[in-house]
Structure formats: structure tokens, C-alpha cells
Motif scaffolding. Structure first.
Motif, PDB file in Angstrom:
ATOM      1  N   LEU A   1      -9.674 -47.058  18.459  1.00  0.00           N
ATOM      2  CA  LEU A   1     -10.510 -46.230  19.377  1.00  0.00           C
ATOM      3  C   LEU A   1     -11.234 -45.113  18.698  1.00  0.00           C
ATOM      4  CD1 LEU A   1     -11.527 -45.644  22.329  1.00  0.00           C
ATOM      5  CD2 LEU A   1      -9.618 -44.146  22.708  1.00  0.00           C
ATOM      6  N   VAL A   2     -10.560 -44.345  17.781  1.00  0.00           N
ATOM      7  CA  VAL A   2     -11.189 -43.496  16.835  1.00  0.00           C
ATOM      8  C   VAL A   2     -11.941 -44.114  16.046  1.00  0.00           C
ATOM      9  CG1 VAL A   2     -10.817 -41.403  15.318  1.00  0.00           C
ATOM     10  CG2 VAL A   2      -9.360 -41.760  17.302  1.00  0.00           C
ATOM     11  N   ALA A   3     -11.859 -45.042  15.458  1.00  0.00           N
ATOM     12  CA  ALA A   3     -12.476 -45.873  14.380  1.00  0.00           C
ATOM     13  C   ALA A   3     -13.848 -46.538  14.913  1.00  0.00           C
ATOM     14  CB  ALA A   3     -11.608 -46.958  13.968  1.00  0.00           C
ATOM     15  N   GLU A   4     -13.772 -47.064  16.172  1.00  0.00           N
ATOM     16  CA  GLU A   4     -14.826 -47.551  16.739  1.00  0.00           C
ATOM     17  C   GLU A   4     -15.783 -46.663  17.212  1.00  0.00           C
ATOM     18  OE1 GLU A   4     -13.190 -49.658  20.177  1.00  0.00           O
ATOM     19  OE2 GLU A   4     -12.038 -51.151  18.994  1.00  0.00           O
ATOM     20  N   THR A   5     -15.302 -45.319  17.610  1.00  0.00           N
ATOM     21  CA  THR A   5     -16.314 -44.119  17.964  1.00  0.00           C
ATOM     22  C   THR A   5     -16.645 -43.635  16.623  1.00  0.00           C
ATOM     23  OG1 THR A   5     -14.692 -43.832  19.581  1.00  0.00           O
ATOM     24  CG2 THR A   5     -16.532 -42.040  19.233  1.00  0.00           C
ATOM     25  N   LEU A   6     -16.132 -43.577  15.520  1.00  0.00           N
ATOM     26  CA  LEU A   6     -16.587 -43.283  14.366  1.00  0.00           C
ATOM     27  C   LEU A   6     -17.619 -44.138  13.867  1.00  0.00           C
ATOM     28  CD1 LEU A   6     -16.731 -41.116  11.867  1.00  0.00           C
ATOM     29  CD2 LEU A   6     -15.030 -42.528  11.038  1.00  0.00           C
ATOM     30  N   ALA A   7     -17.494 -45.452  13.994  1.00  0.00           N
ATOM     31  CA  ALA A   7     -18.447 -46.461  13.451  1.00  0.00           C
ATOM     32  C   ALA A   7     -19.650 -46.547  14.112  1.00  0.00           C
ATOM     33  CB  ALA A   7     -17.630 -47.825  13.453  1.00  0.00           C
ATOM     34  N   ALA A   8     -19.623 -46.011  15.532  1.00  0.00           N
ATOM     35  CA  ALA A   8     -20.862 -46.131  16.563  1.00  0.00           C
ATOM     36  C   ALA A   8     -21.928 -44.828  16.239  1.00  0.00           C
ATOM     37  CB  ALA A   8     -20.479 -46.322  17.827  1.00  0.00           C
ATOM     38  N   ARG A   9     -21.259 -43.808  15.299  1.00  0.00           N
ATOM     39  CA  ARG A   9     -21.895 -42.486  15.309  1.00  0.00           C
ATOM     40  C   ARG A   9     -23.183 -42.552  14.431  1.00  0.00           C
ATOM     41  NH1 ARG A   9     -21.425 -39.615  19.135  1.00  0.00           N
ATOM     42  NH2 ARG A   9     -22.292 -38.015  17.966  1.00  0.00           N
ATOM     43  N   PRO A  10     -24.467 -41.935  14.846  1.00  0.00           N
ATOM     44  CA  PRO A  10     -25.627 -42.053  14.213  1.00  0.00           C
ATOM     45  C   PRO A  10     -25.510 -42.048  12.704  1.00  0.00           C
ATOM     46  CG  PRO A  10     -25.746 -40.519  16.076  1.00  0.00           C
ATOM     47  CD  PRO A  10     -24.313 -40.933  15.622  1.00  0.00           C
ATOM     48  N   ALA A  11     -26.225 -42.720  11.947  1.00  0.00           N
ATOM     49  CA  ALA A  11     -25.968 -42.753  10.374  1.00  0.00           C
ATOM     50  C   ALA A  11     -26.528 -41.167   9.807  1.00  0.00           C
ATOM     51  CB  ALA A  11     -27.040 -43.796  10.031  1.00  0.00           C
ATOM     52  N   GLY A  12     -27.390 -40.735  10.408  1.00  0.00           N
ATOM     53  CA  GLY A  12     -28.033 -39.337   9.957  1.00  0.00           C
ATOM     54  C   GLY A  12     -26.890 -38.224  10.291  1.00  0.00           C
ATOM     55  N   GLU A  13     -25.989 -38.492  11.139  1.00  0.00           N
ATOM     56  CA  GLU A  13     -25.186 -37.326  11.395  1.00  0.00           C
ATOM     57  C   GLU A  13     -24.079 -37.004  10.436  1.00  0.00           C
ATOM     58  OE1 GLU A  13     -22.777 -36.486  15.649  1.00  0.00           O
ATOM     59  OE2 GLU A  13     -22.199 -38.346  14.572  1.00  0.00           O
ATOM     60  N   SER A  14     -23.868 -35.720  10.248  1.00  0.00           N
ATOM     61  CA  SER A  14     -22.974 -35.235   8.949  1.00  0.00           C
ATOM     62  C   SER A  14     -21.775 -35.856   9.284  1.00  0.00           C
ATOM     63  CB  SER A  14     -22.715 -33.735   9.018  1.00  0.00           C
ATOM     64  OG  SER A  14     -22.044 -33.365   9.965  1.00  0.00           O
ATOM     65  N   PRO A  15     -20.901 -36.092   7.943  1.00  0.00           N
ATOM     66  CA  PRO A  15     -19.663 -36.698   8.258  1.00  0.00           C
ATOM     67  C   PRO A  15     -18.695 -35.821   8.955  1.00  0.00           C
ATOM     68  CG  PRO A  15     -20.263 -36.748   5.866  1.00  0.00           C
ATOM     69  CD  PRO A  15     -21.302 -35.975   6.552  1.00  0.00           C
ATOM     70  N   TRP A  16     -18.684 -34.508   8.840  1.00  0.00           N
ATOM     71  CA  TRP A  16     -17.796 -33.772   9.600  1.00  0.00           C
ATOM     72  C   TRP A  16     -18.068 -33.731  11.351  1.00  0.00           C
ATOM     73  CZ3 TRP A  16     -13.115 -32.243   8.708  1.00  0.00           C
ATOM     74  CH2 TRP A  16     -12.617 -31.087   9.239  1.00  0.00           C
ATOM     75  N   ARG A  17     -19.334 -33.794  11.664  1.00  0.00           N
ATOM     76  CA  ARG A  17     -19.679 -33.627  13.029  1.00  0.00           C
ATOM     77  C   ARG A  17     -19.309 -35.278  13.378  1.00  0.00           C
ATOM     78  NH1 ARG A  17     -24.974 -30.489  12.340  1.00  0.00           N
ATOM     79  NH2 ARG A  17     -24.204 -28.557  12.686  1.00  0.00           N
ATOM     80  N   ALA A  18     -19.536 -36.449  12.740  1.00  0.00           N
ATOM     81  CA  ALA A  18     -19.112 -37.539  13.013  1.00  0.00           C
ATOM     82  C   ALA A  18     -17.559 -37.576  13.215  1.00  0.00           C
ATOM     83  CB  ALA A  18     -19.585 -38.744  11.933  1.00  0.00           C
ATOM     84  N   MET A  19     -16.740 -37.087  12.606  1.00  0.00           N
ATOM     85  CA  MET A  19     -15.402 -36.941  12.584  1.00  0.00           C
ATOM     86  C   MET A  19     -14.874 -36.232  13.968  1.00  0.00           C
ATOM     87  SD  MET A  19     -13.385 -38.880  10.756  1.00  0.00           S
ATOM     88  CE  MET A  19     -12.017 -38.242  11.643  1.00  0.00           C
ATOM     89  N   ARG A  20     -15.580 -35.438  14.379  1.00  0.00           N
ATOM     90  CA  ARG A  20     -15.342 -34.320  15.349  1.00  0.00           C
ATOM     91  C   ARG A  20     -15.604 -35.297  16.725  1.00  0.00           C
ATOM     92  NH1 ARG A  20     -14.134 -33.813  19.486  1.00  0.00           N
ATOM     93  NH2 ARG A  20     -14.318 -32.049  21.122  1.00  0.00           N
TER      94      ARG A  20
END
Length: 195
Positions: free
Chosen positions: A68-87
Motif C-alpha cells: 500500500l505504501v509502495a503504490e502510494t509512493l509510485a503514484a506521487r508526482p515526479a517533480g515532488e521532492s523525495p522526502w515529501r513523496a515519502m511522507r
């Protein structure tokens, strides 16, 4: 899911809930499988049909949550910072924690009170890291060090998750867990990793 699977899952959930209550009241290590089975009205053998080990009644299905976490991470916008994407990727976990606050507090109290459960919790983080690192590596692009940058971000995020749970428990579950998780992430991410 068919009726048989639904029934099995309902029984499994009821046993896990009774186990969790006993573990919280008596301590995980002081409560045997036989104690849980008796309280749930089943045999020890039946308990093991639903849970291979006593720890499984507390930790649950780590793989499903990791995906579930992985699917959410994969769906985050490409331009979003890695740290914000992880949160953002951990938001489903935070939302479930807030929706089931009393149970989540009980689970984390039990986990923190037992060395074997803390070890199983660490195994869950290692599993999640194996699932999340390739997604974070792709987000970061080509960098020196192989998986090290991606793993560092993933493990830092999982550490923030643990620290947030510890702080939330210490505060008796006051406020929303998501806000405590935001605070943990903001404390580490003043300068965004990967930027």
C-alpha cells in the motif's frame, strides 16, 4: 473474497483482537498462546491455523501494508521532492492509525514492550525497504552509491514513523497521529534529502 474467506478473516480478526487485549493487559511475554486460545474459545492448535507465531497476532500482514505504501509512493508526482513523496506515501498508514487510534496505541504499546515484537517490527521495516527502495531509486534517478541514497531516504522515513508512534504513545494518543508524523518529518527534512 468468497464467503469462506470472509468468515476466516472475521475469525482471524476476532482472535487477534482478543490476543491484543491480553497482551496489553498482561504483557506479551507473560501471555501464552494457550491463554489467548482459551480467552478466544479455541484450541492452541486452532490459534496456529490462523497465526503461525504469537507475534503474527500483533504485527499482522506487513506485506500488504508495505505494498500500500509502495503504490502510494509510485503514484506521487515526479517533480515532488523525495522526502515529501515519502511522507505522502505513509499517509495511508497515518490515516489508518487515526481511524483506529485506540487499537493502534494498544498495538504499539505491546510492540514496544517486547523484544521479540520489536525484532519482528524491524523485520517489517526491512521488508518495506526492499519494496520501497526500487521506487525511490527510480525517483532519484542515476546517482553514485547504488541503492544507498534511496535506502537512506526510505529508512529515515521509517525511523520518523517509529519516532512519531513513540511520541504519540507518550502523549497518550493526544491529537492526530498524522500531525505527529508531520512534525517528525519536518524535524528531519528542514533541508530536503535528494535536493
Amino acid at each position: 473474497m468468497g464467503l469462506r474467506e470472509q468468515t476466516r478473516e472475521a475469525v482471524r480478526a476476532a482472535i487477534a483482537e482478543r490476543a491484543l487485549q491480553l497482551f496489553d493487559e498482561r504483557g506479551f511475554d507473560a501471555t501464552s498462546v494457550e491463554d489467548v486460545a482459551a480467552a478466544a474459545g479455541i484450541s492452541g492448535r486452532s490459534f496456529h491455523r490462523y497465526f503461525p507465531a504469537k507475534e503474527d497476532a500483533v504485527i499482522g500482514d506487513a506485506t500488504a501494508a508495505g505494498h500500500l505504501v509502495a503504490e502510494t509512493l509510485a503514484a506521487r508526482p515526479a517533480g515532488e521532492s523525495p522526502w515529501r513523496a515519502m511522507r505522502a506515501a505513509l499517509e495511508p498508514i497515518a490515516a489508518l492509525s487515526d481511524a483506529n487510534a485506540e487499537r493502534t496505541l494498544r498495538v504499539m504499546r505491546v510492540v514496544n514492550g517486547s523484544a521479540s515484537l520489536r525484532a519482528r517490527h524491524l523485520e517489517k521495516h526491512l521488508l518495506w525497504s526492499r519494496i520501497l527502495t526500487p521506487i525511490m531509486r527510480e525517483r532519484l534517478g542515476e546517482r553514485p552509491g547504488g541503492d544507498v541514497p534511496a535506502q537512506a531516504i526510505v529508512f529515515a522515513a521509517l525511523s520518523c514513523l517509529d519516532v512519531a508512534y513513540a511520541g504519540w504513545i507518550a502523549a497518550g494518543g493526544a491529537g492526530r497521529f498524522a500531525q505527529v508524523l508531520d512534525l517528525a518529518f519536518a524535524s528531519v527534512g528542514a533541508e530536503e534529502p535528494g535536493q
